[in-house]
Design a protein around this motif. Sequence first.
Motif: not given
Lengths: 384, 292
Positions: B3-4, B7, B9-10, B12-17, B20-21
């Motif tokens: 599993t990840h 990784t 993970v900050s 901060v929310p992920a970009s949704s621009g 981003t797929p």
Amino acid sequence: MRDKAWRLGPEHFGRLISVLAEQGYEVLGPQVDGPAVRWGPLTGPDELPQGIGAETSPGHYRLKQRSGPERFAWGPSPDSLKRWLHVPEECFVHAAQDNGAFHILPGEQPGAPPGGAAPPKFAFIGMRPCDLAALVRLDAVFLKGPYVEEHYSARRREAFLVVVNCTASLDTCFCASMECGPGARTGYDVALTEHTAEEPAAYLAEAGSARGVALIEAITAPRAEPGFIAECREACKQAAAVQRRRVDWRTAPAVMLRSFEHPRWEQTARRCLACGNCTLTCPTCFCVNTIEHTAIDGSTGGRSRVWDSCFTQNFTYIHGGSVRTSVKSRYRQWLGHKLAWWQQQFGTAGCTGCGRCIAWCPAGIDISEEFAALAGTAQGGTGA
Amino acid sequence: MTTHQSTPVSPVPASSGPMTPLPARLISVEKETHDTYTLTLEPPSAPGGELASRFRPGQFSMLYDYGVGELPISISGDPERPEQLVYTIRSVGPVTTSLVTRAPGDAIGVRGPFGTPWPMTEARGKSVLIVAGGIGLAPLRPAIYHILRHRGDYNRLVILYGARSPRDILFKKELSAWGLLPDTQSLITVDYGGVSWRGHVGVVTTLFKSIRAQPAETYALLCGPEVMMRFALRELQIRGLPKNQIFLSMERNMKCAAGFCGHCQLGPFFVCKDGPVFSCAAIEPWMDLYEA
């Protein structure tokens, strides 16, 4: 704001750097780094080049010692602000996979460096007017289209820009004809002009924004005298007058249209190495490739954008082959985009006349000479 | 597979621009020909994911296969069925091959829709001529679905389709069924017929003589190999179609679809945002230039 002008002595220059640092800016400035001037962290005015000029010609760039007190006589360096705002490599998708499904991981905040909490807040001190013009062009690409490139946007939004008008042109400069220099027109927070008739040099400071005014007021510099202002402006005017190269960019769309099959392309392609140096040093070349990076066990992965060049064969690859296979077609695409098609796309030429592509071309190909050849011959040798 | 959890993970929310797929679940993979498959996906469940299936005929998505890569793929489904996302993909390279060999339940990344649509509004009240070659029928199928759903809005519908050989014919059953509808022609031609082929042989322009529609009141929508489109638009103009009633869909290398990567440029155009659908009036000067 242009009616306000101040005179900065060496002590004010030091305060300009320290006040910006106190305001939380990461202050960057040009410095001699081995055989070239490059941008790096700036803590005081002594780190700026002093008495340094540059000698350029097609395929040639050398720093040279000058006798005067000037700190900004080195013209455009191979480095530009593109490296800081449109960074060479940036991960923009972090993902993880689990049993055939994948999900997007929260990454850094847009614009932040790897592992960084927030996008950097840069203050650039000593950018050239052509570099400022280049930023305006990158803004059009990344901020003014149907989509906003959020990483560039985050860094750009915060950037504090101190431009230094040029009072010395290099042999390869043609910013005057491109209307991008040697004096900055707009888009800066503070514009400085170096007055080298005295030692140490003094600076004419003009504000282009409210925060520019606030900065100069914070360093308590005196107002500039009209005579001092006039001398600074004259020095800048002289820098324009000595430029030998020029590009009549307004004619470029028409010239490209009629010279698409001009024999000159073939001749230049025999010299062009398709190395991409011109696109790397160009402050407005923005093209990127996307690369995948995946952990060796496949559990995590991501996508990064990296600077790319239209001179590579794979740039136009689609199934069945590349669209632009010949070097001729790739050089034509680059020149055509810089001078002509950019105007149709963004309303300005894509070239600022900085001359980097001339100096840093290992074959010494000169964009101004190439364009003149296309324009001239296409009009039956009368010149465009 | 691990599993990840390791990784970083900050918070901060992920970009949704637009870059981003969004993961979308694969419902089915249907084999169309020996090398072409139709993938049906559920719209992404992430916030904003429903917008991925709100498209106009002619638009495309960027499909991302985790760890392999991303490609522009035309949407081939019905624009009025937003509950599913449909793509028809010819397996020609690493990413397309990986996409078509995915299993139902797997996730595929989706961005978009991007690009300019077919001129369905302008073509109202007129006849529509569809000229497609090979996989070029895929981005035209949503236009056909649209016309069939709003049949009264359009005059005649003529579909001309060219494939390399009988085994390369895409949407074969649909092509036959469309031909049986009133005021609709659907003709197929192949480059190489073989012994059992009883239909037309020849490039798609050889079907033009069979078109039953008035050129001056016809909109032509073209998609296929560039050489096919180059000859088709010439031939259509000879037959009296005005330039501003001929539209074609271009293909170029694309890394972003948002105008940032520069790869898809063709003269003054970014094919991703100024296209892929262009009017003949705009694109024709660039069609005849070699390596433009």
